[in-house]
Enzyme design. Sequence first.
Site, PDB file in Angstrom:
ATOM      1  CB  CYS A 331      -1.002   0.016   1.127  1.00 34.35           C
ATOM      2  SG  CYS A 331      -1.104  -1.460   2.097  1.00 34.35           S
ATOM      3  NE  ARG A 360       2.870  -9.176   5.016  1.00 37.76           N
ATOM      4  CZ  ARG A 360       1.568  -9.210   4.814  1.00 37.76           C
ATOM      5  NH1 ARG A 360       0.831 -10.109   5.432  1.00 37.76           N
ATOM      6  NH2 ARG A 360       0.987  -8.355   4.005  1.00 37.76           N
ATOM      7  CD  GLN A 378      -0.234  -9.039   0.247  1.00 39.13           C
ATOM      8  OE1 GLN A 378       0.236  -7.955  -0.052  1.00 39.13           O
ATOM      9  NE2 GLN A 378      -1.027  -9.198   1.285  1.00 39.13           N
ATOM     10  CG  ASP A 380      -2.224  -5.781  -2.126  1.00 32.41           C
ATOM     11  OD1 ASP A 380      -3.393  -5.743  -1.722  1.00 32.41           O
ATOM     12  OD2 ASP A 380      -1.284  -5.225  -1.535  1.00 32.41           O
ATOM     13  CG  HIS A 382      -4.495  -0.862  -2.304  1.00 32.07           C
ATOM     14  ND1 HIS A 382      -3.437  -1.583  -2.801  1.00 32.07           N
ATOM     15  CD2 HIS A 382      -4.456  -0.981  -0.958  1.00 32.07           C
ATOM     16  CE1 HIS A 382      -2.772  -2.105  -1.781  1.00 32.07           C
ATOM     17  NE2 HIS A 382      -3.367  -1.775  -0.652  1.00 32.07           N
ATOM     18  CE  LYS A 462      -8.873  -9.268   9.758  1.00 30.31           C
ATOM     19  NZ  LYS A 462      -7.668 -10.066   9.629  1.00 30.31           N
ATOM     20  CG  HIS A 508      -5.782  -1.944   2.347  1.00 28.43           C
ATOM     21  ND1 HIS A 508      -4.482  -1.545   2.185  1.00 28.43           N
ATOM     22  CD2 HIS A 508      -6.341  -1.039   3.186  1.00 28.43           C
ATOM     23  CE1 HIS A 508      -4.261  -0.461   2.906  1.00 28.43           C
ATOM     24  NE2 HIS A 508      -5.372  -0.123   3.517  1.00 28.43           N
TER      25      HIS A 508
HETATM   26 ZN    ZN Z   1      -3.033  -2.452   1.189  1.00 30.56          ZN
END
Ligand code: ZN
Length: 638
Positions: A331, A360, A378, A380, A382, A462, A508
């Site tokens: 992000c 991570r 990921q 991912d 947004h 979430k 997200h």
């Molecule tokens: Zn994010």
Amino acid sequence: MAKVTLPNGSILGITDGITAKQLAEQIGPALAEAAIAAKVNGELVDLSTSITEDTDVQIITLKDEEGLEVMRHSCAHIMAEAICNIWPTTKLVYGPTVEDGFYYDIDLDESIRPDDLPRIEEKMHEIIEADSPFIRQEMTRAEALTKLAGDKYKVDNINRTDSDVISFYSHGDGFEDLCRGPHVPSTGKVGSFKIMSVAGAYWHGDPTQKMLQRVYGTAWPTKKELNEYLLRLEEAKKRDHRVLGKQLDLFSFNEAGPGFAFIHSRGMIIWNEIVDYCREVHNRFGYQEIKTPIILNEQLWHKSGHWDNYKENMYFTNFDGVNYAVKPMNCPGLCLVYKTRQHSYREFPMRIAELGLVHRHEASGVMHGLFRVRQFTQDDAHIFCTPAQIESEVIGVIELTFEIYRAFGFEDFHIELSTMPEKHIGSDEIWETATSALKVALEHKMIDYKINPGDGAFYGPKIDFHIRDCLKRSWQLGTIQLDFSMPQRFGMVYTDEDNTEKNPVMIHRAVLGSFERFIGILIEHYGGNLPLWLSPEQVRVLPISEKTNDYAKVIHDKLKEAQLRCSCNLSDEKINAKIAKAHSEKLPLMLVVGPREAQSNTVNVRIRGEKENKTIKIDEFLKIAKDKISDKEINLAF
Ligand SMILES: [Zn+2]
Ligand SMILES: [Zn+2]
């Protein structure tokens, strides 16, 4: 006369002070027989509890998840009694339930060995057959502390509760244990169980303390369910993705990078198929794609809040005297892209995807093949939108997510909504707005969901998506996280209809989560027998003997031309050996060709998992195979 409201809304008048068990009898003998515990005004209690005022009551049976837990925990007590009976010097520590079973931590100098387990089980059977009642006795905290003086484990358990009333439960031959309860009414109500294993465990996970023995067990309502569970465990062992990954040459790990997966060429074929498919769906749902750097200045992570909330899981580096961090999330990089130009409400909703490589740090003890790694990619994305668009955007993400899960053959999924955790950023008001938007979207899609209070990310509430694989194991994959905070931190704005500058809403979201982990799940779900469209090698041509090698080459060329992933086994092995080899490599389709096939321009198709072979024209085979691939069909039969 007190009034009791049952779960179906009906109201029963009862004699004051009757027990929950007597209430169950009043409702019906079948329910009384199945009853395990009761829920009185939302609190789980023993069936022997008296009902003295107007209350909501639910009789709990083994069909309820809570009933199963009460039964499993009661089984832990019975196991504890059996162990104390065999080894009288045993000191009991605590015995909670875990998924599918329970354990009891004990302090005993002698090691319990695997061949002791049948002895414990035998003793447990005796206790269960005696069907003696679980009897609750209550006393004050001071009385309990006096009673247990000298037992450091149980005294510690008391000190960890804030209740003034301390309860003990006894059953059998005077066996008694400190416990909050509730339990099944009598030992005979425990279903079918098995002691699974013994492992070492530290008291409260503290390695400076004496190592305890943790005895694990599983318990199920019936013998049949126990056997099915044991079978699922066996099956899971056979499907272990770490074993299959090696056998099928898909990926490996090396001590040069613990927790970092090396994806081999066959594994990359699966990977790229997943990426291509996801890209296609995301294009259709109106997403753009970007790519941001992996290493970014440490200051950025101070600004994003990761430094304060996530530092212990991040990797850092330094060059030219400047500190950098390896990104654990995508992000902040995306925020920098957003800020490169001005934005207007007219562009919203703006959906930006990134296949982001993140690092991570995980403790070495928790790493597990592809399931738990330190570096992963990921899927991912947004979304930037106005507050009014949140609901429709969340609905869009839910639809996209379900479509992708179904394409991979997952039909059994459920959703959880997590609310504000203790450690969080942003005001209570912002949290309230975001949480209710998620609820409204779920209710609009008429989706059942479970609420996890306090389980949200530190920057917003979430929704989590969970799938169940063929072994009924649940996996959390996707997530939708609302974030009213990061746009403010990064000073991200857009010009609204009224010409004023506002912070956009940021969402997200990820669908599969980590590609690495998802590939591990796919391998175990299918036991390595991947659907045709995902198989690294889809078809192999197997000539019966050298005489048909030329025809086999012609067929192989046609497969290549049709862009099927294929090979041709021209070795001088016997045909049965060639077939066995292809089977062990979990090939979906094999084309066996001999003189007869060469003459009639056909192929003899062997389909993985199917008993019957089929001889068909090569063109017909190509058409069927290509259709199955483009339709992402799971079923291979044709
Ligand atoms: Zn994010
Ligand atoms: Zn208990």
